[in-house]
Design a protein around this motif. Structure first.
Motif, short mmCIF file in Angstrom:
data_model
loop_
_atom_site.label_atom_id
_atom_site.label_comp_id
_atom_site.label_asym_id
_atom_site.label_seq_id
_atom_site.Cartn_x
_atom_site.Cartn_y
_atom_site.Cartn_z
N LYS A 70 0.49 -1.06 -0.10
CA LYS A 70 -0.06 0.39 0.37
C LYS A 70 1.05 1.51 0.22
N GLU A 71 -0.16 2.68 -0.35
CA GLU A 71 1.28 3.96 -0.90
C GLU A 71 1.09 4.25 0.07
N ASP A 86 -1.98 7.46 4.92
CA ASP A 86 -2.97 7.36 4.16
C ASP A 86 -3.56 8.25 2.88
N PRO A 87 -2.91 7.78 1.86
CA PRO A 87 -2.67 9.19 0.38
C PRO A 87 -5.03 8.80 0.61
N GLU A 88 -5.24 8.06 0.83
CA GLU A 88 -6.75 7.75 0.36
C GLU A 88 -7.80 8.48 2.14
N THR A 89 -7.61 7.68 2.79
CA THR A 89 -8.53 8.15 3.58
C THR A 89 -7.72 9.08 4.69
N THR A 112 6.32 10.12 -1.87
CA THR A 112 5.36 8.91 -1.27
C THR A 112 6.25 7.08 -1.02
#
Length: 189
Positions: A70-71, A86-89, A112
């Motif tokens: 995971k990134e 976490d770039p999404e959450t 990243t």
């Protein structure tokens, strides 16, 4: 966790053995003069970093752990820990600095990074292949030294020493490999 036969082990897989978690580094199938084939596996203990050689028979089963890559974005360091986002959450995850070993100085803010998780727990972290850093110190070129002859010592803005071509001077930005701090090229722009 899933069981698999020992002969299915491949580099990069993570297994559980005698209560500890190991990353498989390499495996060889050895066929003795007579008798069953043996799998010789070189592996690294995820927690301690210690290497271990282990042999299995092909029919033996091992516990394979499911890994997920995971990134994350590196936010900042706090004591012995690194805080990742976490770039999404936008949730934050904290990992120990030990996870990076020698490569720690190359971690820069907002970089990243790729984190390998086992059951949600970070066990390994990969940096991008290269990073751009400024030269803060570079030895002057020795008279009579030709451009092609040899690299000279220099110090990067993260405190790591590297070797650069004679034409590189302090204040310049260069691209280096995060793996071994080797000079790649002058930074563009």
């Amino acid at each position: 966790m899933a069981k698999m036969q020992a002969n299915q082990m491949r580099a990069g897989m993570v297994i559980e053995f005698e209560g500890a978690r190991y990353t498989v580094l390499k495996q060889n199938i050895m066929i003795p003069g007579k008798g069953a084939a043996v799998i010789q596996v070189e592996m690294r203990n995820i927690k301690t970093g210690a290497k271990k050689d282990q042999r299995w028979r092909t029919a033996d089963t091992v516990e394979r752990l499911t890994t997920e890559d995971k990134e994350f974005t590196f936010s900042y360091a706090e004591g012995d820990h690194l805080v990742l986002m976490d770039p999404e959450t936008f949730e934050q995850t904290t990992v120990s600095k030990d996870i990076l070993g020698d490569r720690l100085p190359f971690l820069v803010e907002n970089m990243t990074v790729n984190v390998r998780l086992i059951e949600g727990e970070p066990v390994a972290m990969e940096l991008p292949d290269t990073v751009t850093l400024e030269i803060v110190e570079a030895d002057p070129v020795v008279k009579g030294q030709t451009a092609s002859s040899s690299y000279k010592p220099a110090v990067l803005s993260n405190g790591v020493k590297t070797m650069v071509p004679p034409f590189i001077t302090a204040g310049e930005k260069i691209v280096v490999r995060t793996e071994d701090a080797s000079y790649l090229e002058r930074a563009k722009g």
